[in-house]
Design an enzyme around this catalytic site. Structure first.
Site, PDB file in Angstrom:
ATOM      1  CG  HIS A  38      35.880  45.916  55.358  1.00 44.30           C
ATOM      2  ND1 HIS A  38      34.584  45.787  56.153  1.00 44.30           N
ATOM      3  CD2 HIS A  38      36.751  45.236  56.289  1.00 44.30           C
ATOM      4  CE1 HIS A  38      34.451  45.178  57.819  1.00 44.30           C
ATOM      5  NE2 HIS A  38      35.736  44.921  57.383  1.00 44.30           N
TER       6      HIS A  38
ATOM      7  CG  ASP B   7      33.243  42.433  52.249  1.00 42.09           C
ATOM      8  OD1 ASP B   7      32.307  41.455  52.663  1.00 42.09           O
ATOM      9  OD2 ASP B   7      33.918  43.661  52.255  1.00 42.09           O
TER      10      ASP B   7
END
Length: 495
Positions: A19, A117
């Site tokens: 991520h 995100d």
């Protein structure tokens, strides 16, 4: 707090290398190509924060932008050993939100936008409360973004079905993450609904790679009816090859190999094989008689993701050899290199000697392979990787994959040998390599001057500039009003 005249963009990353890495690449692109001021806020865990690879990654990136790291002690969180990855991530991010808000308020330059995100979408409300533009960054494919956004509207999924996503290629149900089958996952329902509340979505892909899914977001009849804000393809966001003195021996060995003759094997920053599968992989590799570089770590028989989101990757390098077949290293010392724990993936994939990549099909690794024109052997282990492998093999035509799902059963050495030979010396290798090089060229055009991805990111930055200007004007008007009031008080006092 100072009101900036150029956009100050905050990027928020959830725990996990997979991520964080694309967030860092996005930050670098915003700074170097669009002159934005960027702050990256990293939500992580205390054990991962202590990992040397993690610290090195942050150190090499922090010269271009501001960095705020929020490490949470895992023992303070109500996480059960039975919780799946999505639930664990949600609990960590939720516990971090007060610190995220405090970090935003404490910033000297007021941010005009925040980009979250897919696992930090709960922070959209924080950005909204603080008057910021709020965007979601999907570090995965547009196909996966569509599946995530549509998930709240899917009543039930069974392994015998194909999941219909409006305007997109249907998804084989057995390509979805395992946690989707357990129940209508409440955290994933929440994420899907929160994406639709953003002012826009940035996706780490490009038009030629993900065209059908991207077009579905532009039609109200399809996914555009669910996410009404713009969905912008801004990828591929990947790092270029760098210098890696610690692994120079591997690069020197590659320098001596013929072009496109070496298979690179790596399962990303967190992927691992079981003990039995490691043995079958070694035998299949040896039977194929192909040159190789294999990044290998100690097998785990209970967790294909190696708890990559929460724990350090540290381990004993000397333990690796005991999990390989007896004599494997000696028999293959001229034909290949075994690299314990970690290897410079971007640098290796960019080397002209690499002719194939056996990968877990994480989206970062997929993009790194495609931008170098390297065909793949898909070996999905967890998360959305099976969707990626399906896309690569059946939709794009740059990969082969096992018949069974590697996370569900052991793949035998004979099938491994067949796949390796198919990509490296088989009849179909020419077509796959040609297609991979087509995508390499289109990726370069997309991120180049005037390219579709470059222009899309410029549109986002322009929106942030308008917001920054609006905030500066409001602040200036507020000061003007205060001056008028102060002057009025002064006149009244003199009378």
């Amino acid at each position: 707090m100072v009101i900036p005249t150029k956009p100050h963009i905050v990027l928020l990353s959830s725990p996990g290398y997979g991520h964080l890495i694309p967030i860092l690449h996005l930050a670098e692109r915003l700074v170097t190509h669009h002159s934005a001021t960027v702050t990256v806020i990293v939500i992580t865990t205390d054990s991962l924060f202590a990992d040397s690879h993690f610290l090195r990654l942050l150190h090499t990136s922090s010269s271009l932008f501001n960095l705020v790291v929020l490490p949470l002690p895992l023992h303070d969180l109500p996480i059960s050993p039975h919780d799946d990855i999505v639930t664990r991530l949600a609990l960590i991010v939720r516990a971090s939100l007060p610190e995220v808000r405090a970090a935003l308020v404490a910033m000297r330059e007021r941010p005009s936008a925040m980009v979250v995100d897919l696992f930090t979408t709960e922070a959209i409300k924080v950005a909204e409360d603080l008057g910021m533009i709020k965007y979601v960054f999907a570090a995965q494919s547009a196909w996966f973004l569509a599946q995530t956004a549509y998930y709240p509207y899917i009543e039930k999924i069974s392994l015998q079905e194909r999941v219909e996503i409006p305007g997109c290629v249907t998804v084989p149900a057995d390509s979805l993450s395992e946690c989707l089958f357990v129940r209508r996952h409440p955290e994933l329902v929440r994420v899907g609904l929160e994406i639709a509340t953003a002012d826009g979505v940035l996706v780490n892909t490009w038009e030629d790679l993900d065209r059908r899914s991207l077009e579905s977001f532009r039609s109200e009849e399809f996914m555009g009816g669910i996410i009404k804000a713009p969905v912008l393809a801004v990828g591929p966001l990947v790092g270029g090859p760098g210098r890696s003195d610690s692994r120079s021996e591997v690069m020197e060995w590659l320098d001596k190999q013929p072009a496109e003759s070496v298979l690179f094997i790596s399962f990303g920053t967190g992927g691992t094989l079981t003990t039995r599968q490691t043995i079958e992989m070694a035998w299949g590799l040896e039977m194929s008689q192909q040159k190789f570089v294999w990044v290998i770590r100690q097998p785990l028989d209970y967790d294909a993701s190696a708890s990559q989101y929460f724990e350090s990757k540290a381990g004993d390098e000397h333990l690796v050899a005991r999990y390989l077949p007896e004599g494997f290293l000696d028999r293959n010392k001229e034909n290949g290199k075994v690299v314990p724990l970690w290897g410079p993936q971007a640098e290796i994939l960019a080397h002209c000697a690499i002719g194939g990549f056996l990968s877990h099909c994480g989206w970062n690794s997929t993009l790194e392979s495609l931008v170098n024109g390297v065909p793949m052997i898909g070996w999905p282990l967890y998360a959305e990787q099976d969707m990626n492998a399906t896309m690569l093999a059946h939709e794009i035509g740059v990969a082969v994959r096992p018949e069974a799902r590697p996370s569900w059963e052991v793949i035998g050495r004979a099938e491994i040998e067949t796949m390796i030979r198919e990509v490296m010396v088989g009849e179909d290798r020419v077509r796959m390599r040609s297609r991979a090089k087509e995508l390499k060229n289109s990726a370069e055009k997309a991120i180049g001057k005037g390219g579709t991805s470059s222009e899309a990111l410029a549109m986002f930055v322009k929106e942030c500039e308008v917001k920054a200007g609006f905030m500066a004007k409001n602040e200036s008007d507020a000061y003007d009003r205060m001056d008028v009031l102060n002057n009025g008080f002064a006149i009244a006092a003199s009378n």
